[in-house]
Design an enzyme around this catalytic site. Structure first.
Site, mmCIF file in Angstrom:
data_model
loop_
_atom_site.group_PDB
_atom_site.id
_atom_site.type_symbol
_atom_site.label_atom_id
_atom_site.label_comp_id
_atom_site.label_asym_id
_atom_site.label_seq_id
_atom_site.Cartn_x
_atom_site.Cartn_y
_atom_site.Cartn_z
ATOM 1 N N ARG A 108 0.830 -1.205 0.000
ATOM 2 C CA ARG A 108 0.000 0.000 0.000
ATOM 3 C C ARG A 108 0.862 1.251 0.000
ATOM 4 N NH1 ARG A 108 -2.554 1.611 3.961
ATOM 5 N NH2 ARG A 108 -1.451 0.502 5.593
ATOM 6 N N ARG A 162 -5.274 -2.154 -6.498
ATOM 7 C CA ARG A 162 -6.104 -2.471 -5.341
ATOM 8 C C ARG A 162 -7.122 -1.361 -5.098
ATOM 9 N NH1 ARG A 162 -3.469 -3.673 0.490
ATOM 10 N NH2 ARG A 162 -1.746 -4.219 -0.918
ATOM 11 N N ARG A 188 17.959 -19.658 33.583
ATOM 12 C CA ARG A 188 18.867 -19.246 32.520
ATOM 13 C C ARG A 188 18.143 -19.175 31.180
ATOM 14 N NH1 ARG A 188 23.831 -23.130 32.220
ATOM 15 N NH2 ARG A 188 22.117 -24.547 31.732
#
Length: 220
Positions: free
Chosen positions: A10, A69, A155
């Site tokens: 876009r 689009r 750890r």
């Protein structure tokens, strides 16, 4: 049977204006994904779905086909699958779709070929890439930190393996996408442990990190 790559891109990025066509290593950001797809022997056609004239011009210049689009599916909150579905609704004969995001421009060279072979040989209907997380995560509840994936004093190397969706690539059956699905319930999570998996460009800091890795990769 046909496999296509779709790169949604876009215009109008707010946090990093014009990011999809900004130059990374002298090449527009989106062109990295276009070129990557073009090198894959499994992909028949590369499409870019965009609402932006400048992105369209760059995509065409680098040999991709462009699907315009519509504004109705170009909003900030619109899911990616909408763009993929829109591309598929206008063509026939597509069986598989490779989704490459423009904001993940750096990928290990053979990753796509390896992923597609894994996808086909395993007879999966979708595949996506993940990376192991090595951080100690927690939630803040009522102003207190509550460990999520570890116990205080544990750890890091002893953490239970957790993975994040890194966005490097997705493969899916076209029929799934037409049902608004990219990652199915039985999708194959392909583990990728590589510095490129930590690149997803949304800010200037993300872009700077991508530039650093790009230069380092070339030097090596």
């Amino acid at each position: 049977m046909k496999t296509i790559a779709i790169i949604p891109a876009r215009g109008g990025s707010k946090r990093l204006p014009g990011k999809n066509i900004r130059l990374l290593g002298g090449i527009p950001l989106i062109a990295h994904s276009i070129r990557y797809a073009q090198q894959c022997p499994f992909i028949d056609v590369v499409y870019v779905s965009t609402d932006d004239a400048e992105i369209k011009a760059v995509a065409l210049a680098y040999g991709a086909k462009v699907v315009d689009r519509p504004e109705t599916i170009s909003g900030d909150l619109e899911p990616t699958v909408s763009a993929l579905k829109h591309v598929l609704e206008n063509m026939e004969g597509v069986t598989d779709v490779v989704l490459l995001q423009a904001t993940n421009p750096l990928r290990p060279g053979e990753l796509l070929n390896e992923a597609f072979r894994k996808y086909e040989e395993g007879n999966y209907d979708s595949l996506f890439t993940v990376t192991r997380n090595h951080q100690k995560l927690g939630k803040i509840i009522e102003d207190k930190f509550v460990p999520f994936n570890y116990e205080i004093g544990q750890r890091s190397q002893d953490l239970e393996p957790l993975y994040f969706e890194n966005g490097l690539l997705y493969i899916s059956k076209a029929e799934l996408i037409l049902k608004d699905v990219i990652i199915s319930e039985n999708a194959c999570p392909m583990i990728v442990n590589h510095p490129f998996a930590n690149v997803d460009i949304d800010t200037q800091e993300d872009f700077d990190y991508a530039e650093y890795l790009f230069k380092k990769d070339i030097e090596n």
